[in-house]
Design an enzyme around this catalytic site. Structure first.
Site, PDB file in Angstrom:
ATOM      1  N   GLY A  20       2.794  -4.027 -10.000  1.00 32.02           N
ATOM      2  CA  GLY A  20       2.749  -3.223 -11.218  1.00 32.02           C
ATOM      3  C   GLY A  20       2.523  -4.141 -12.414  1.00 32.02           C
ATOM      4  N   MET A  22       3.402  -5.904 -16.292  1.00 31.17           N
ATOM      5  CA  MET A  22       4.565  -6.618 -16.831  1.00 31.17           C
ATOM      6  C   MET A  22       5.589  -5.586 -17.321  1.00 31.17           C
ATOM      7  SD  MET A  22       2.685  -9.682 -18.894  1.00 31.17           S
ATOM      8  CE  MET A  22       4.071 -10.746 -19.231  1.00 31.17           C
ATOM      9  N   ASP A  95       9.000 -14.301  -5.728  1.00 25.22           N
ATOM     10  CA  ASP A  95       8.773 -13.667  -7.034  1.00 25.22           C
ATOM     11  C   ASP A  95       7.500 -14.241  -7.666  1.00 25.22           C
ATOM     12  OD1 ASP A  95       9.463 -11.906  -9.060  1.00 25.22           O
ATOM     13  OD2 ASP A  95      10.701 -13.369 -10.124  1.00 25.22           O
ATOM     14  N   GLU A  96       6.861 -13.481  -8.523  1.00 22.97           N
ATOM     15  CA  GLU A  96       5.664 -13.938  -9.269  1.00 22.97           C
ATOM     16  C   GLU A  96       4.609 -14.509  -8.325  1.00 22.97           C
ATOM     17  OE1 GLU A  96       5.333 -13.345 -12.433  1.00 22.97           O
ATOM     18  OE2 GLU A  96       7.284 -13.540 -13.451  1.00 22.97           O
ATOM     19  N   GLN A  98       1.628 -13.893  -7.753  1.00 24.09           N
ATOM     20  CA  GLN A  98       0.241 -14.060  -8.236  1.00 24.09           C
ATOM     21  C   GLN A  98      -0.040 -15.476  -8.741  1.00 24.09           C
ATOM     22  OE1 GLN A  98       2.522 -12.368 -10.021  1.00 24.09           O
ATOM     23  NE2 GLN A  98       2.499 -13.262 -12.056  1.00 24.09           N
ATOM     24  N   CYS A 152       4.335   2.717 -21.809  1.00 22.68           N
ATOM     25  CA  CYS A 152       3.339   2.293 -22.800  1.00 22.68           C
ATOM     26  C   CYS A 152       3.988   2.163 -24.178  1.00 22.68           C
ATOM     27  CB  CYS A 152       2.185   3.283 -22.851  1.00 22.68           C
ATOM     28  SG  CYS A 152       0.969   2.870 -24.117  1.00 22.68           S
ATOM     29  N   CYS A 155       2.086   4.865 -26.720  1.00 22.59           N
ATOM     30  CA  CYS A 155       2.164   6.328 -26.621  1.00 22.59           C
ATOM     31  C   CYS A 155       3.343   6.826 -25.793  1.00 22.59           C
ATOM     32  CB  CYS A 155       0.850   6.895 -26.070  1.00 22.59           C
ATOM     33  SG  CYS A 155       0.644   6.600 -24.311  1.00 22.59           S
ATOM     34  N   CYS A 190      -0.624   1.913 -21.310  1.00 20.03           N
ATOM     35  CA  CYS A 190      -1.266   2.801 -20.337  1.00 20.03           C
ATOM     36  C   CYS A 190      -2.760   2.476 -20.301  1.00 20.03           C
ATOM     37  CB  CYS A 190      -1.026   4.263 -20.674  1.00 20.03           C
ATOM     38  SG  CYS A 190      -1.951   4.818 -22.123  1.00 20.03           S
ATOM     39  N   CYS A 193      -4.473   3.243 -23.732  1.00 17.93           N
ATOM     40  CA  CYS A 193      -4.120   2.413 -24.894  1.00 17.93           C
ATOM     41  C   CYS A 193      -4.408   0.926 -24.664  1.00 17.93           C
ATOM     42  CB  CYS A 193      -2.643   2.610 -25.240  1.00 17.93           C
ATOM     43  SG  CYS A 193      -2.206   4.301 -25.688  1.00 17.93           S
TER      44      CYS A 193
HETATM   45 ZN    ZN Z   1      -0.570   4.668 -24.009  1.00 21.24          ZN
END
Ligand code: ZN
Length: 200
Positions: A20, A22, A95-96, A98, A152, A155, A190, A193
């Site tokens: 997912g 941050m 963890d982490e 990536q 987000c 929004c 999101c 945005c």
């Molecule tokens: Zn948004």
């Protein structure tokens, strides 16, 4: 002929990835799984790449401040090195993920082949909204996937992107390195945005 249970099947390892944006709670979820395994008296090892020095060198720390002791390693090979004389390991948490080198994929598969449950957390997308190669490959190879969403900051809707902000503006698509004197921050956004600046 008697039916025999295959012991290899009984101790089959598995791969699980928590992913997912941050601030979506990936590390918290990984820590939760580690804690449950510890309560069940399982043998658990926690690793993270040394590159992530945000809070501490040896602990895995989530944004809400929960900590679990772990190893900060230079590269994926070091994980095998640390585990080489350990027997009956139940869970290896990373963890982490990536931020590891490409070799982490083989390392993880080697552990799973030995019958170990491997749980990892890692970012799926970079600040541009492009997949992290390592996470993408691990997701494809995993048995179980948990994809978390943040909120987000613009929004309030569920966020799947990590917004990178440099000097108060959305980071441009080709901004890889932070220059001295620049200020950068990240916030969850999101899809709608999320902003990526054009090439400089
Ligand atoms: Zn948004």
């Amino acid at each position: 002929m008697e039916f025999q249970i295959n012991k290899n099947i009984m101790s089959m390892g598995s791969l699980e990835v928590i992913t997912g944006s941050m601030f979506s709670g990936k590390s918290e979820e990984l820590i939760r799984r580690v804690k449950r395994a510890i309560i069940a008296k399982q043998k658990v090892f926690v690793f993270k790449p040394k590159i992530d020095n945000r809070y501490s060198n040896t602990d895995v720390v989530s944004h809400n401040g929960e900590t679990i002791e772990g190893y900060a390693v230079e590269n994926s090979e070091e994980i095998l090195e640390i585990l080489k004389d350990e027997k009956d390991v139940n869970l290896v948490a990373i963890d982490e993920v990536q931020f590891f080198d490409e070799g982490i994929i083989d390392v993880v598969e080697e552990l799973v082949d030995k019958g170990i449950r491997v749980a990892m957390s890692g970012l799926d997308l970079d600040f541009r909204g492009e997949p992290f190669d390592i996470t993408a490959k691990l997701l494809a190879k995993s048995e179980f996937i948990t994809k978390l969403q943040a909120v987000c900051m613009k929004c309030g809707k569920p966020a799947t992107r990590s917004q990178r902000i440099v000097n108060g503006k959305p980071a441009s698509i080709d901004s890889e390195i932070i220059q001295i004197g620049e200020k950068e921050s990240y916030e969850p956004r999101c899809r709608r945005c999320h902003e990526v600046g054009k090439k400089k």
